[in-house]
Design a protein around this motif. Sequence first.
Motif, PDB file in Angstrom:
ATOM      1  N   ASN A  71       0.862  -1.174   0.000  1.00  0.00           N
ATOM      2  CA  ASN A  71       0.000   0.000   0.000  1.00  0.00           C
ATOM      3  C   ASN A  71       0.906   1.234   0.000  1.00  0.00           C
ATOM      4  OD1 ASN A  71      -2.299   1.578   0.231  1.00  0.00           O
ATOM      5  ND2 ASN A  71      -2.370   1.408   2.453  1.00  0.00           N
ATOM      6  N   SER A  72       0.999   1.921  -1.134  1.00  0.00           N
ATOM      7  CA  SER A  72       1.929   3.040  -1.230  1.00  0.00           C
ATOM      8  C   SER A  72       1.322   4.207  -1.991  1.00  0.00           C
ATOM      9  CB  SER A  72       3.219   2.590  -1.914  1.00  0.00           C
ATOM     10  OG  SER A  72       2.945   2.190  -3.237  1.00  0.00           O
ATOM     11  N   ILE A  73       1.881   5.381  -1.694  1.00  0.00           N
ATOM     12  CA  ILE A  73       1.514   6.584  -2.454  1.00  0.00           C
ATOM     13  C   ILE A  73       2.779   7.411  -2.646  1.00  0.00           C
ATOM     14  CG2 ILE A  73      -0.897   6.716  -1.714  1.00  0.00           C
ATOM     15  CD1 ILE A  73      -0.137   8.774   0.333  1.00  0.00           C
ATOM     16  N   PRO A  74       2.873   8.093  -3.776  1.00  0.00           N
ATOM     17  CA  PRO A  74       4.033   8.949  -3.998  1.00  0.00           C
ATOM     18  C   PRO A  74       3.965  10.203  -3.125  1.00  0.00           C
ATOM     19  CG  PRO A  74       2.737   8.671  -6.022  1.00  0.00           C
ATOM     20  CD  PRO A  74       2.007   7.998  -4.922  1.00  0.00           C
ATOM     21  N   ALA A  75       5.116  10.689  -2.711  1.00  0.00           N
ATOM     22  CA  ALA A  75       5.177  11.910  -1.904  1.00  0.00           C
ATOM     23  C   ALA A  75       4.512  13.071  -2.638  1.00  0.00           C
ATOM     24  CB  ALA A  75       6.627  12.238  -1.566  1.00  0.00           C
ATOM     25  N   GLN A  76       4.627  13.079  -3.953  1.00  0.00           N
ATOM     26  CA  GLN A  76       4.006  14.151  -4.737  1.00  0.00           C
ATOM     27  C   GLN A  76       2.489  14.185  -4.554  1.00  0.00           C
ATOM     28  OE1 GLN A  76       5.301  16.623  -6.335  1.00  0.00           O
ATOM     29  NE2 GLN A  76       7.425  15.997  -6.090  1.00  0.00           N
ATOM     30  N   GLU A  77       1.897  12.998  -4.384  1.00  0.00           N
ATOM     31  CA  GLU A  77       0.450  12.915  -4.171  1.00  0.00           C
ATOM     32  C   GLU A  77       0.068  13.580  -2.850  1.00  0.00           C
ATOM     33  OE1 GLU A  77      -3.491  11.648  -5.205  1.00  0.00           O
ATOM     34  OE2 GLU A  77      -1.654  11.872  -6.356  1.00  0.00           O
ATOM     35  N   ILE A  78       0.904  13.413  -1.849  1.00  0.00           N
ATOM     36  CA  ILE A  78       0.641  14.055  -0.555  1.00  0.00           C
ATOM     37  C   ILE A  78       0.792  15.561  -0.687  1.00  0.00           C
ATOM     38  CG2 ILE A  78       1.383  14.250   1.852  1.00  0.00           C
ATOM     39  CD1 ILE A  78       2.365  11.332   1.590  1.00  0.00           C
ATOM     40  N   LYS A  79       1.794  15.999  -1.439  1.00  0.00           N
ATOM     41  CA  LYS A  79       1.970  17.434  -1.665  1.00  0.00           C
ATOM     42  C   LYS A  79       0.752  18.016  -2.383  1.00  0.00           C
ATOM     43  CE  LYS A  79       6.984  17.499  -1.866  1.00  0.00           C
ATOM     44  NZ  LYS A  79       8.151  17.715  -2.730  1.00  0.00           N
ATOM     45  N   ARG A  80       0.238  17.253  -3.321  1.00  0.00           N
ATOM     46  CA  ARG A  80      -0.892  17.737  -4.125  1.00  0.00           C
ATOM     47  C   ARG A  80      -2.201  17.703  -3.350  1.00  0.00           C
ATOM     48  NH1 ARG A  80      -4.648  15.786  -7.526  1.00  0.00           N
ATOM     49  NH2 ARG A  80      -4.036  13.624  -7.375  1.00  0.00           N
ATOM     50  N   ARG A  81      -2.473  16.585  -2.652  1.00  0.00           N
ATOM     51  CA  ARG A  81      -3.784  16.395  -2.020  1.00  0.00           C
ATOM     52  C   ARG A  81      -3.778  16.602  -0.522  1.00  0.00           C
ATOM     53  NH1 ARG A  81      -5.825  10.929  -2.974  1.00  0.00           N
ATOM     54  NH2 ARG A  81      -7.592  11.782  -1.868  1.00  0.00           N
ATOM     55  N   ALA A 138      -5.320  14.097   3.247  1.00  0.00           N
ATOM     56  CA  ALA A 138      -6.446  13.277   2.786  1.00  0.00           C
ATOM     57  C   ALA A 138      -5.954  12.080   1.982  1.00  0.00           C
ATOM     58  CB  ALA A 138      -7.405  14.118   1.951  1.00  0.00           C
ATOM     59  N   ALA A 139      -4.878  12.255   1.232  1.00  0.00           N
ATOM     60  CA  ALA A 139      -4.325  11.144   0.449  1.00  0.00           C
ATOM     61  C   ALA A 139      -3.852  10.029   1.373  1.00  0.00           C
ATOM     62  CB  ALA A 139      -3.176  11.639  -0.427  1.00  0.00           C
ATOM     63  N   VAL A 140      -3.227  10.400   2.486  1.00  0.00           N
ATOM     64  CA  VAL A 140      -2.745   9.406   3.447  1.00  0.00           C
ATOM     65  C   VAL A 140      -3.930   8.762   4.161  1.00  0.00           C
ATOM     66  CG1 VAL A 140      -1.371   9.050   5.536  1.00  0.00           C
ATOM     67  CG2 VAL A 140      -0.563  10.621   3.749  1.00  0.00           C
ATOM     68  N   ASP A 141      -4.896   9.577   4.578  1.00  0.00           N
ATOM     69  CA  ASP A 141      -6.083   9.045   5.257  1.00  0.00           C
ATOM     70  C   ASP A 141      -6.778   7.980   4.428  1.00  0.00           C
ATOM     71  OD1 ASP A 141      -5.809  10.568   7.559  1.00  0.00           O
ATOM     72  OD2 ASP A 141      -7.093  12.182   6.813  1.00  0.00           O
ATOM     73  N   GLU A 142      -6.943   8.228   3.148  1.00  0.00           N
ATOM     74  CA  GLU A 142      -7.604   7.259   2.268  1.00  0.00           C
ATOM     75  C   GLU A 142      -6.788   5.973   2.163  1.00  0.00           C
ATOM     76  OE1 GLU A 142      -8.381   9.036  -1.527  1.00  0.00           O
ATOM     77  OE2 GLU A 142      -9.559  10.666  -0.618  1.00  0.00           O
ATOM     78  N   ALA A 143      -5.482   6.114   1.997  1.00  0.00           N
ATOM     79  CA  ALA A 143      -4.632   4.940   1.834  1.00  0.00           C
ATOM     80  C   ALA A 143      -4.562   4.118   3.123  1.00  0.00           C
ATOM     81  CB  ALA A 143      -3.234   5.369   1.402  1.00  0.00           C
ATOM     82  N   LEU A 144      -4.682   4.756   4.285  1.00  0.00           N
ATOM     83  CA  LEU A 144      -4.600   4.043   5.564  1.00  0.00           C
ATOM     84  C   LEU A 144      -5.733   3.044   5.756  1.00  0.00           C
ATOM     85  CD1 LEU A 144      -3.389   6.749   8.085  1.00  0.00           C
ATOM     86  CD2 LEU A 144      -2.262   4.592   7.552  1.00  0.00           C
ATOM     87  N   HIS A 145      -6.810   3.188   5.002  1.00  0.00           N
ATOM     88  CA  HIS A 145      -7.910   2.223   5.107  1.00  0.00           C
ATOM     89  C   HIS A 145      -7.464   0.826   4.675  1.00  0.00           C
ATOM     90  CE1 HIS A 145     -11.003   5.034   6.259  1.00  0.00           C
ATOM     91  NE2 HIS A 145     -10.629   5.850   5.281  1.00  0.00           N
TER      92      HIS A 145
END
Length: 89
Positions: free
Chosen positions: A2-12, A15-22
Amino acid sequence: MNSIPAQEIKRRGIAAVDEALHNGPVHIIKNNRPSYVVLTEAAYAELQEAQQDAARERLRASLADLEAGRANRYVDADSLMRALDADEA
């Protein structure tokens, strides 16, 4: 994973982390490499508890060894280090 790019966190934002934590712990990808892991507070507490349990068990085992006479005493740190080096060989 379960991963997300740091750029996604910068952009969103968070909330991007909250969604992925599910879906469990989130690996943050920076420069195309996993760089961080984000956990929920509950998952972190479980990890801490497991670590404390393991430390307690190691301490219990050490005390049992000491009480059973399965311990060595050394005159100084150098003597201990020589014994440890000899065990590795």
